[in-house]
Design a protein around this motif. Structure first.
Motif, short mmCIF file in Angstrom:
data_model
loop_
_atom_site.label_atom_id
_atom_site.label_comp_id
_atom_site.label_asym_id
_atom_site.label_seq_id
_atom_site.Cartn_x
_atom_site.Cartn_y
_atom_site.Cartn_z
N TYR A 9 3.57 13.95 5.29
CA TYR A 9 4.25 13.00 4.42
C TYR A 9 3.42 11.72 4.37
CZ TYR A 9 8.29 16.05 5.15
OH TYR A 9 9.14 17.13 5.22
N VAL A 10 2.95 11.37 3.18
CA VAL A 10 2.14 10.16 2.99
C VAL A 10 3.04 9.11 2.38
CG1 VAL A 10 0.05 9.21 1.96
CG2 VAL A 10 0.11 11.62 2.63
N THR A 11 3.51 8.17 3.20
CA THR A 11 4.53 7.22 2.76
C THR A 11 3.96 5.92 2.20
OG1 THR A 11 4.75 6.28 4.99
CG2 THR A 11 6.17 8.14 4.43
N ASN A 12 2.74 5.58 2.56
CA ASN A 12 2.15 4.33 2.06
C ASN A 12 1.75 4.52 0.59
OD1 ASN A 12 0.45 2.13 1.44
ND2 ASN A 12 -0.15 1.89 3.58
N PRO A 13 2.31 3.75 -0.33
CA PRO A 13 2.00 3.95 -1.76
C PRO A 13 0.56 3.64 -2.11
CG PRO A 13 3.31 1.96 -1.45
CD PRO A 13 3.30 2.66 -0.13
N ALA A 18 -8.42 12.49 0.18
CA ALA A 18 -9.73 13.05 -0.15
C ALA A 18 -10.00 14.24 0.77
CB ALA A 18 -10.82 12.00 0.01
N LYS A 19 -10.98 15.05 0.38
CA LYS A 19 -11.35 16.23 1.14
C LYS A 19 -12.63 15.98 1.93
CE LYS A 19 -13.13 20.92 0.47
NZ LYS A 19 -13.51 21.96 -0.51
N ASP A 20 -12.64 16.43 3.18
CA ASP A 20 -13.85 16.40 3.99
C ASP A 20 -13.91 17.71 4.75
OD1 ASP A 20 -16.09 15.83 5.45
OD2 ASP A 20 -15.16 14.33 6.74
N GLY A 21 -14.68 18.67 4.24
CA GLY A 21 -14.71 19.99 4.85
C GLY A 21 -13.37 20.68 4.70
N GLU A 22 -12.77 21.07 5.81
CA GLU A 22 -11.46 21.72 5.82
C GLU A 22 -10.37 20.73 6.21
OE1 GLU A 22 -10.81 25.40 5.20
OE2 GLU A 22 -12.51 24.62 4.05
N SER A 27 -6.82 7.67 3.17
CA SER A 27 -7.46 6.35 3.19
C SER A 27 -6.58 5.33 2.51
CB SER A 27 -8.82 6.40 2.48
OG SER A 27 -9.68 7.33 3.09
N VAL A 28 -6.64 4.10 3.02
CA VAL A 28 -5.97 2.95 2.41
C VAL A 28 -7.00 1.86 2.23
CG1 VAL A 28 -4.17 1.20 2.66
CG2 VAL A 28 -3.74 3.53 3.45
N GLU A 29 -7.21 1.48 0.97
CA GLU A 29 -8.22 0.45 0.64
C GLU A 29 -9.58 0.86 1.20
OE1 GLU A 29 -6.71 -3.28 1.97
OE2 GLU A 29 -5.18 -3.39 0.38
N HIS A 30 -9.94 2.13 0.97
CA HIS A 30 -11.24 2.70 1.36
C HIS A 30 -11.45 2.77 2.87
CE1 HIS A 30 -12.30 2.39 -2.86
NE2 HIS A 30 -11.99 1.12 -2.84
N LYS A 31 -10.36 2.64 3.63
CA LYS A 31 -10.46 2.73 5.09
C LYS A 31 -9.66 3.93 5.57
CE LYS A 31 -9.80 0.03 9.32
NZ LYS A 31 -9.33 -1.27 9.88
N GLU A 32 -10.33 4.83 6.32
CA GLU A 32 -9.66 6.04 6.79
C GLU A 32 -8.57 5.69 7.81
OE1 GLU A 32 -10.74 9.98 9.46
OE2 GLU A 32 -12.27 9.23 8.05
N VAL A 33 -7.37 6.25 7.57
CA VAL A 33 -6.25 6.02 8.49
C VAL A 33 -5.71 7.32 9.08
CG1 VAL A 33 -5.54 3.88 7.34
CG2 VAL A 33 -4.57 6.06 6.59
#
Length: 344
Positions: A9-13, A18-22, A27-33
Motif C-alpha cells: 500500500y503506497v499511501t504517500n500521494p 519504478a522498476k529495478d530488476g525484480e 521514490s518520493v521527490e527522486h529519493k528512494e524510500v
C-alpha cells in the motif's frame, strides 16, 4: 489453496513507483524510500497521482500482481493487469448468463441473500454481546430485517430490478441500526445515514475506504480464476465499472467491511484527528489515518475463519478467492447454485 502474500500500500500521494530488476522501488521527490521484491507481493495499491513507470506495470502484469490506483478519497480509479487467464469457455458462459435475465437473477439473489444474512448476523451478535444497549427501535429494525431475509428465501425476486429494490430497502433498515453499533462516545463518530461520493462523516469515510479495498481484492480474485470482473449479474455492465467484483463483495460488506470499521472505531485504532474535512463537507482519511487502517487491515487478512461450504479454515484474505472459485464452479455447471459466504 492459493497462498496469501503481501499487498503493498503506497499511501504517500507524492510517491512514484519504478522498476529495478525484480524489485519495485518507491521514490518520493527522486529519493528512494522503499524497495520490495515482486515475488513477495500479490497486489499493489497506490493512493496518489504520481503514478508508476511502464516498467513497473510490465513487472506486475508478468507476475500476475494486481496494480490498482485509488484516489486519496478512497475512490477506485483503475487497475493494470496482465493477459486474461483461464478457460475462454468459462468467460463465454459468464457473458451468456449475464445477458440472461432469469439466470442472472438467480445468481444475484444468492449474492443479496448472503449479504442480508451477514447483516442480520452483525446485528444479532451485537445484541448478544451488549444486551443492555439494545433499544426497542433496534429490536424492531432487526425484526424487519429478519422478516425480509425470510421473504427473500421463500419468495425469490422474479426480476433484477425487483431484487435491487428489495436489497435497497433491507440495506437501509440495516444502516438505520448502525449508529447503535458504535460504542465510542466521541460525537465525531456519530452516524446518521450512509453517504457516498463524497462521504460526509468519518464513519462513511472509513466504510468507503474499506469497501474499495475489498472491491480491489475481489477483482484480483476473479481474474485469478479466469472470470471477467467487469461483467456482473446484480450490477449491470458499465464502462470502467468492476460489476462482477461489486457483486462478489456484497456478501463481504458486513463481515469484512462493517465489522472491521466498527472494530477500528470501538478499539480506538483511529481517532477524530485521523480525518480531514474538506470545504465541501467531504471527509477523507489523512495519510496517518490511512496507514493505521491499512496496518490493521493486513493483520485482519491473516486471521483464519471456518468456511461453511468448504468446511475448512481459510485466511480472511483468501475469502474472495474461495468465493471466486465457487462462482466459477457454478458457471461451469459443477455445482447447482452459487453458495455465498455466510458468517457463523
Amino acid at each position: 489453496m492459493r497462498k496469501l502474500l503481501n499487498v503493498l500500500y503506497v499511501t504517500n500521494p507524492d510517491s512514484y513507483l519504478a522498476k529495478d530488476g525484480e524489485n519495485i522501488v518507491v521514490s518520493v521527490e527522486h529519493k528512494e524510500v522503499g524497495r520490495i521484491p515482486i515475488h513477495n507481493l500479490e497486489g499493489v495499491i497506490c493512493f496518489g497521482f504520481m503514478g508508476a513507470s511502464p516498467g513497473v506495470m510490465e513487472l506486475c502484469a508478468s507476475h500476475h500482481v494486481g496494480l490498482a490506483f485509488v484516489s486519496p478519497y478512497g475512490k477506485f480509479l483503475g487497475r493494470v493487469s496482465g493477459r486474461v487467464s483461464g478457460n475462454v469457455l468459462l468467460r463465454k458462459r459468464q457473458y451468456l448468463l449475464s445477458d440472461d435475465e432469469e439466470a442472472a437473477a438467480r445468481i444475484a439473489m444468492n449474492c443479496v441473500l448472503g449479504k442480508m444474512l451477514n447483516c442480520r448476523s452483525v446485528l444479532l451478535r451485537f445484541g448478544r454481546d451488549y444486551p443492555e444497549k439494545v433499544s426497542p427501535e433496534f429490536s424492531e429494525r432487526l425484526q424487519w430485517l429478519t422478516e425480509g431475509v425470510r421473504q427473500l428465501r421463500e419468495s425469490p425476486s422474479d426480476t433484477l430490478n425487483e431484487l435491487r429494490g428489495r436489497e435497497g430497502i433491507l440495506s437501509k433498515c440495516y444502516f438505520d441500526c448502525f449508529d447503535d453499533l458504535i460504542l465510542s462516545q466521541d460525537p465525531a463518530f456519530a452516524f446518521e445515514s450512509r453517504s457516498r461520493r463524497p462521504p460526509l462523516n468519518r464513519v462513511n469515510a472509513l466504510l468507503s475506504f474499506v469497501y474499495t479495498l475489498i472491491a480491489v481484492d475481489c477483482a484480483s480474485a476473479l481474474e485469478s480464476v479466469g472470470l471477467d470482473p467487469q461483467v456482473g449479474f446484480l450490477h449491470r455492465a458499465r464502462p470502467g465499472r468492476m460489476s462482477l467484483a461489486l457483486d462478489l463483495m456484497e456478501e463481504f460488506r458486513p463481515y469484512l467491511g462493517d465489522r472491521f470499521v466498527l472494530s477500528l472505531i470501538n478499539n480506538r485504532v483511529v481517532a477524530a484527528d485521523d480525518f480531514l474535512v474538506k470545504e465541501n463537507g467531504a471527509v477523507i482519511l489523512t495519510d496517518t489515518g490511512r496507514k493505521a487502517v491499512l496496518a490493521a487491515w493486513q493483520r485482519r487478512k491473516t486471521e483464519e475463519v471456518m468456511h461453511g461450504y468448504l468446511d475448512e479454515r481459510v485466511p480472511v484474505g483468501l475469502l474472495p478467492y474461495a468465493q471466486s472459485m465457487l462462482l466459477a464452479r457454478h458457471l461451469r455447471g459443477d455445482i447447482d447454485g452459487y453458495p455465498p459466504f455466510v458468517m457463523r
